[in-house]
Design an enzyme around this catalytic site. Structure first.
Site, PDB file in Angstrom:
ATOM      1  CG  ASP A   4      -1.589   1.115   1.400  1.00  0.00           C
ATOM      2  OD1 ASP A   4      -1.594   2.209   0.934  1.00  0.00           O
ATOM      3  OD2 ASP A   4      -2.520   1.006   2.263  1.00  0.00           O
ATOM      4  CB  ILE A   5       1.398   3.776  -2.395  1.00  0.00           C
ATOM      5  CG1 ILE A   5       2.763   4.967  -2.579  1.00  0.00           C
ATOM      6  CG2 ILE A   5      -0.009   4.595  -2.455  1.00  0.00           C
ATOM      7  CD1 ILE A   5       2.930   5.463  -4.112  1.00  0.00           C
ATOM      8  CG  ASP A  60      -7.047  10.994  -5.513  1.00  0.00           C
ATOM      9  OD1 ASP A  60      -6.437  11.664  -4.839  1.00  0.00           O
ATOM     10  OD2 ASP A  60      -8.113  11.455  -6.327  1.00  0.00           O
ATOM     11  N   GLY A  86      -9.577   4.685  -5.218  1.00  0.00           N
ATOM     12  CA  GLY A  86      -8.208   3.957  -5.340  1.00  0.00           C
ATOM     13  C   GLY A  86      -7.130   4.685  -4.381  1.00  0.00           C
ATOM     14  CG  ASN A 115     -10.013  13.032  -9.599  1.00  0.00           C
ATOM     15  OD1 ASN A 115     -10.187  14.417  -9.379  1.00  0.00           O
ATOM     16  ND2 ASN A 115     -10.588  12.032  -8.779  1.00  0.00           N
ATOM     17  N   GLY A 143      -5.833   1.278 -12.544  1.00  0.00           N
ATOM     18  CA  GLY A 143      -7.148   0.905 -11.485  1.00  0.00           C
ATOM     19  C   GLY A 143      -8.204   1.363 -12.289  1.00  0.00           C
TER      20      GLY A 143
HETATM   21  P1  ADP Z   1      -6.213   5.419 -11.808  1.00  0.00           P
HETATM   22  O1  ADP Z   1      -7.363   6.094 -11.533  1.00  0.00           O
HETATM   23  O2  ADP Z   1      -4.978   6.246 -12.320  1.00  0.00           O
HETATM   24  O3  ADP Z   1      -6.513   4.426 -12.577  1.00  0.00           O
HETATM   25  P2  ADP Z   1      -6.291   3.912  -9.297  1.00  0.00           P
HETATM   26  O4  ADP Z   1      -6.226   4.599  -7.911  1.00  0.00           O
HETATM   27  O5  ADP Z   1      -7.764   3.440  -9.301  1.00  0.00           O
HETATM   28  O6  ADP Z   1      -5.690   5.158 -10.162  1.00  0.00           O
HETATM   29  O7  ADP Z   1      -5.325   2.690  -9.535  1.00  0.00           O
HETATM   30  C1  ADP Z   1      -3.889   2.702  -9.910  1.00  0.00           C
HETATM   31  C2  ADP Z   1      -3.495   1.508  -9.254  1.00  0.00           C
HETATM   32  O8  ADP Z   1      -3.044   1.466  -7.965  1.00  0.00           O
HETATM   33  C3  ADP Z   1      -4.369   0.223  -9.424  1.00  0.00           C
HETATM   34  O9  ADP Z   1      -3.337  -0.942  -9.993  1.00  0.00           O
HETATM   35  C4  ADP Z   1      -4.742  -0.161  -8.146  1.00  0.00           C
HETATM   36  O10 ADP Z   1      -4.983  -1.695  -7.808  1.00  0.00           O
HETATM   37  C5  ADP Z   1      -3.532   0.345  -7.374  1.00  0.00           C
HETATM   38  N1  ADP Z   1      -3.959   0.948  -5.942  1.00  0.00           N
HETATM   39  C6  ADP Z   1      -5.241   1.349  -5.350  1.00  0.00           C
HETATM   40  N2  ADP Z   1      -4.899   1.587  -4.005  1.00  0.00           N
HETATM   41  C7  ADP Z   1      -3.681   1.525  -3.877  1.00  0.00           C
HETATM   42  C8  ADP Z   1      -2.692   1.728  -2.687  1.00  0.00           C
HETATM   43  N3  ADP Z   1      -3.213   2.071  -1.617  1.00  0.00           N
HETATM   44  N4  ADP Z   1      -1.287   1.595  -2.989  1.00  0.00           N
HETATM   45  C9  ADP Z   1      -0.873   1.191  -3.857  1.00  0.00           C
HETATM   46  N5  ADP Z   1      -1.532   0.976  -5.137  1.00  0.00           N
HETATM   47  C10 ADP Z   1      -2.853   1.025  -4.856  1.00  0.00           C
END
Ligand code: ADP
Length: 171
Positions: A10-11, A34, A32, A24, A124
């Site tokens: 998890d980032i 964000d 996600g 966005n 995502g």
């Molecule tokens: P986008 O709108 O650019 O597609 P998302 O946040 O929906 O962005 O997803 C981007 C990627 O990050 C996806 O592969 C998703 O599974 C992943 N993701 C979602 N939450 C986290 C998190 N907390 N830490 C790292 N990666 C995440």
């Protein structure tokens, strides 16, 4: 030389000088990455995003660009917000996706960040196929001027991690 590392996780649990948010264009939060960044970063991140909307980015942050705010309660100095392109089966938006990485690194370099963590932007809600997104991300980081010491990709699940690991081995 910038070193590239991959971790699964998890980032928002990472420690780095800068964490990149797959934002966005509204800059006001979403799902996600964000949503997670704003939840853990707290109100200070949102307050700076609102201020950006009231000043430089009245119409929102354009796709492919990047802008930094405080990291609030996250274990980082900055969040760099960048807006990935929505995947299109009919239009090649690869350069916009590469631009997210290049522009984020440019902003990181200006700030003096030495370690930068990225999620897999656009894979995502924006539906970019993981393998192609990994190729574009790694190429963009490798060809960017070496402004930072470490770029860490933080991949949420095993399949994302494996897609990036394969692309890293394949070169
Ligand atoms: P986008 O709108 O650019 O597609 P998302 O946040 O929906 O962005 O997803 C981007 C990627 O990050 C996806 O592969 C998703 O599974 C992943 N993701 C979602 N939450 C986290 C998190 N907390 N830490 C790292 N990666 C995440």
């Amino acid at each position: 030389m910038t070193s590239i590392t991959l971790v699964q996780g998890d980032i928002t649990r990472q420690h780095a000088d800068a964490l990149v948010n797959a934002a966005n264009s509204s800059l006001l939060g979403g799902g996600g990455v964000d949503g997670a960044i704003h939840r853990r970063g707290g109100p200070a991140v949102l307050a700076e995003c609102r201020a950006l909307r009231a000043s430089r980015y009245g119409k929102g942050l354009p796709t492919g660009q990047a802008v930094a705010t405080t990291a609030g309660d996250l274990d980082a100095r900055w969040v760099i917000h960048t807006v990935g392109p929505v995947w299109s089966p009919t239009e090649d938006r690869s350069d916009l996706l590469a631009s997210c990485y290049r522009e984020s690194l440019r902003v990181a370099g200006e700030l003096g960040a030495r370690t930068v963590a990225f999620p897999a932007i656009s894979t995502g809600v924006y539906r970019w196929p993981m393998r192609d997104a990994a190729r574009i991300a790694l190429e963009a980081v490798r060809s960017a001027p070496a402004a930072v010491e470490e770029v860490r990709f933080v991949l949420f699940d095993t399949s994302a991690y494996e897609a990036f690991a394969r692309q890293l081995d394949d070169r």
